[in-house]
Enzyme design. Structure first.
Site, PDB file in Angstrom:
ATOM      1  N   ALA A 169     -85.752 -49.578 -43.537  1.00 56.07           N
ATOM      2  CA  ALA A 169     -84.891 -50.748 -43.435  1.00 56.07           C
ATOM      3  C   ALA A 169     -84.302 -50.718 -42.031  1.00 56.07           C
ATOM      4  O   ALA A 169     -83.956 -49.656 -41.525  1.00 56.07           O
ATOM      5  CB  ALA A 169     -83.782 -50.681 -44.475  1.00 56.07           C
ATOM      6  N   ASN A 192     -81.029 -57.140 -41.962  1.00 56.37           N
ATOM      7  CA  ASN A 192     -79.831 -57.780 -41.413  1.00 56.37           C
ATOM      8  C   ASN A 192     -80.041 -58.007 -39.926  1.00 56.37           C
ATOM      9  O   ASN A 192     -80.894 -57.348 -39.318  1.00 56.37           O
ATOM     10  CB  ASN A 192     -78.598 -56.871 -41.618  1.00 56.37           C
ATOM     11  CG  ASN A 192     -78.806 -55.481 -41.043  1.00 56.37           C
ATOM     12  OD1 ASN A 192     -79.436 -54.633 -41.679  1.00 56.37           O
ATOM     13  ND2 ASN A 192     -78.307 -55.259 -39.849  1.00 56.37           N
ATOM     14  N   TYR A 250     -78.516 -38.019 -41.341  1.00 54.00           N
ATOM     15  CA  TYR A 250     -77.095 -38.324 -41.589  1.00 54.00           C
ATOM     16  C   TYR A 250     -76.605 -37.821 -42.956  1.00 54.00           C
ATOM     17  O   TYR A 250     -75.412 -37.835 -43.213  1.00 54.00           O
ATOM     18  CB  TYR A 250     -76.782 -39.812 -41.416  1.00 54.00           C
ATOM     19  CG  TYR A 250     -77.481 -40.771 -42.354  1.00 54.00           C
ATOM     20  CD1 TYR A 250     -77.128 -40.865 -43.696  1.00 54.00           C
ATOM     21  CD2 TYR A 250     -78.470 -41.620 -41.884  1.00 54.00           C
ATOM     22  CE1 TYR A 250     -77.746 -41.749 -44.552  1.00 54.00           C
ATOM     23  CE2 TYR A 250     -79.104 -42.523 -42.719  1.00 54.00           C
ATOM     24  CZ  TYR A 250     -78.736 -42.567 -44.060  1.00 54.00           C
ATOM     25  OH  TYR A 250     -79.369 -43.456 -44.887  1.00 54.00           O
ATOM     26  N   MET A 261     -82.297 -45.725 -38.749  1.00 60.21           N
ATOM     27  CA  MET A 261     -81.826 -44.331 -38.744  1.00 60.21           C
ATOM     28  C   MET A 261     -82.880 -43.356 -39.246  1.00 60.21           C
ATOM     29  O   MET A 261     -82.551 -42.319 -39.832  1.00 60.21           O
ATOM     30  CB  MET A 261     -80.566 -44.221 -39.607  1.00 60.21           C
ATOM     31  CG  MET A 261     -79.458 -45.178 -39.213  1.00 60.21           C
ATOM     32  SD  MET A 261     -78.082 -45.096 -40.352  1.00 60.21           S
ATOM     33  CE  MET A 261     -77.134 -46.537 -39.825  1.00 60.21           C
ATOM     34  N   SER A 262     -84.128 -43.675 -39.045  1.00 57.31           N
ATOM     35  CA  SER A 262     -85.173 -42.777 -39.574  1.00 57.31           C
ATOM     36  C   SER A 262     -86.454 -42.901 -38.761  1.00 57.31           C
ATOM     37  O   SER A 262     -86.446 -43.376 -37.628  1.00 57.31           O
ATOM     38  CB  SER A 262     -85.453 -43.122 -41.051  1.00 57.31           C
ATOM     39  OG  SER A 262     -86.034 -44.392 -41.161  1.00 57.31           O
ATOM     40  N   HIS A 293     -82.645 -37.967 -44.778  1.00 57.19           N
ATOM     41  CA  HIS A 293     -82.064 -38.449 -43.518  1.00 57.19           C
ATOM     42  C   HIS A 293     -81.220 -37.360 -42.853  1.00 57.19           C
ATOM     43  O   HIS A 293     -80.542 -36.592 -43.535  1.00 57.19           O
ATOM     44  CB  HIS A 293     -81.149 -39.657 -43.774  1.00 57.19           C
ATOM     45  CG  HIS A 293     -81.873 -40.869 -44.247  1.00 57.19           C
ATOM     46  ND1 HIS A 293     -82.056 -41.144 -45.588  1.00 57.19           N
ATOM     47  CD2 HIS A 293     -82.458 -41.879 -43.568  1.00 57.19           C
ATOM     48  CE1 HIS A 293     -82.724 -42.280 -45.711  1.00 57.19           C
ATOM     49  NE2 HIS A 293     -82.987 -42.743 -44.514  1.00 57.19           N
ATOM     50  N   HIS A 333     -82.263 -44.424 -52.859  1.00 54.61           N
ATOM     51  CA  HIS A 333     -83.387 -43.535 -52.593  1.00 54.61           C
ATOM     52  C   HIS A 333     -83.668 -42.700 -53.846  1.00 54.61           C
ATOM     53  O   HIS A 333     -82.803 -41.980 -54.320  1.00 54.61           O
ATOM     54  CB  HIS A 333     -83.076 -42.581 -51.436  1.00 54.61           C
ATOM     55  CG  HIS A 333     -82.929 -43.296 -50.138  1.00 54.61           C
ATOM     56  ND1 HIS A 333     -83.992 -43.560 -49.327  1.00 54.61           N
ATOM     57  CD2 HIS A 333     -81.865 -43.834 -49.545  1.00 54.61           C
ATOM     58  CE1 HIS A 333     -83.571 -44.220 -48.264  1.00 54.61           C
ATOM     59  NE2 HIS A 333     -82.283 -44.408 -48.376  1.00 54.61           N
ATOM     60  N   SER A 369     -85.134 -47.575 -47.562  1.00 52.29           N
ATOM     61  CA  SER A 369     -84.035 -48.075 -48.400  1.00 52.29           C
ATOM     62  C   SER A 369     -84.371 -49.377 -49.108  1.00 52.29           C
ATOM     63  O   SER A 369     -84.776 -50.346 -48.482  1.00 52.29           O
ATOM     64  CB  SER A 369     -82.805 -48.352 -47.528  1.00 52.29           C
ATOM     65  OG  SER A 369     -82.274 -47.176 -47.030  1.00 52.29           O
TER      66      SER A 369
HETATM   67  N1  HPA Z   1     -78.627 -50.454 -38.014  1.00 47.32           N
HETATM   68  C1  HPA Z   1     -79.087 -49.222 -38.324  1.00 47.32           C
HETATM   69  N2  HPA Z   1     -79.759 -48.963 -39.438  1.00 47.32           N
HETATM   70  C2  HPA Z   1     -80.003 -49.981 -40.271  1.00 47.32           C
HETATM   71  C3  HPA Z   1     -79.554 -51.276 -40.017  1.00 47.32           C
HETATM   72  C4  HPA Z   1     -78.834 -51.531 -38.823  1.00 47.32           C
HETATM   73  O1  HPA Z   1     -78.384 -52.665 -38.522  1.00 47.32           O
HETATM   74  N3  HPA Z   1     -79.969 -52.055 -41.063  1.00 47.32           N
HETATM   75  C5  HPA Z   1     -80.648 -51.228 -41.908  1.00 47.32           C
HETATM   76  N4  HPA Z   1     -80.675 -49.976 -41.443  1.00 47.32           N
END
Ligand code: HPA
Length: 260
Positions: free
Chosen positions: A107, A223, A79, A199-200, A77, A55, A24
């Site tokens: 990410a 983050n 999701y 998530m990947s 993904h 993406h 991402s």
């Molecule tokens: N959690 C899950 N997936 C993510 C996050 C997170 O804090 N930041 C970027 N992808």
């Protein structure tokens, strides 16, 4: 000739040894990449067009700082509603095109206290908390005990040291998403040894190892994970902070591609 057959012909002429999957918001890391041809995910057998903002959903072939490489701009993904078979289609495509090394970027939220937004983390392991296979990789017949090449982790850390920077090598926890974790889940993951969460990557890494490929993983920390930073998380913050790390990510990718 199908669009994929035309692409495969160009790729065969260039004979790339490394494929990169960009996560991402990381498209800005590709300044050193000179594209020769590309094909949309929808035209690649086994893949489908992407849906998530940020993406691109293309596979390109070209030269990265002069060295042939394959580059996935975007990934599929779970999701988004894709099956695991579709999610791992990217690495099977890499194998089909003859590359033996795959670099999976993503990410991720930072759990380790040293990880700040804009930092990178090399993956030295993962905790796969995805669907019915969660925690069960080692119990299955085709278990992959260590997906990430220790040599490539060393190479990435050496590259960063030479540039006067420290690169943490840590454990990535892979959850299905699409919602971010709760602060309680992050505290639990920290106790389980996770340094970052996303998530990947984990399923793709294991599929690539099964196909005999050498795998590197790099998380871009966008983050602080839920409950560890000030504000609630959102996808815009992820895309904005990914931009902080793209230069460094680009340099690291160039080093991995050049060394293949
Ligand atoms: N959690 C899950 N997936 C993510 C996050 C997170 O804090 N930041 C970027 N992808």
């Amino acid at each position: 000739m199908t669009p994929f057959a035309a692409f495969a012909r160009t790729a065969a002429a260039l004979a790339p040894r490394t494929a990169v999957v960009l996560g991402s918001g990381l498209a800005g890391a590709t300044r050193a990449f000179a594209e020769r041809a590309s094909v949309g995910f929808g035209d690649i057998p086994g893949l489908v067009p992407p849906t998530v903002h940020g993406h691109g959903g293309r596979l390109a072939v070209g030269a990265w700082a002069g060295v042939p490489a394959l580059l996935f701009l975007g990934r599929q993904h779970f999701y988004e509603g894709h099956s695991w078979q579709t999610v791992t289609g990217t690495v099977r495509t890499v194998a089909e095109l003859g590359a033996r090394r795959v670099v999976l970027t993503n990410a991720a939220g930072g759990i380790h206290p040293a990880l700040q937004p804009g930092d990178l983390m090399a993956l030295r392991g993962h905790i796969k908390l995805l669907d019915a296979t969660a925690w069960r990789g080692l119990a299955s017949d085709n278990a992959v005990s260590q997906p990430y090449s220790a040599c490539l982790v060393d190479a990435m850390q050496a590259n960063e040291r030479a540039a006067g920077r420290e690169l943490l090598a840590g454990v990535y926890a892979a959850l299905t998403g699409p919602s971010y974790e709760t602060p309680a889940e992050i505290r639990a993951l920290a106790r389980c040894g996770a340094d970052a969460v996303g998530m990947s990557t984990a399923t793709e890494a294991e599929e690539a190892v099964r196909l005999g490929m050498e795998v590197a993983g790099i998380s871009c920390i966008t983050n602080k994970a839920a409950g560890l930073g000030g504000a609630p998380l959102d996808h815009t913050e992820v895309l904005t902070n990914a931009k902080l790390a793209v230069e460094r990510m680009g340099e690291l990718l160039a080093a991995l591609i050049a060394a293949a």
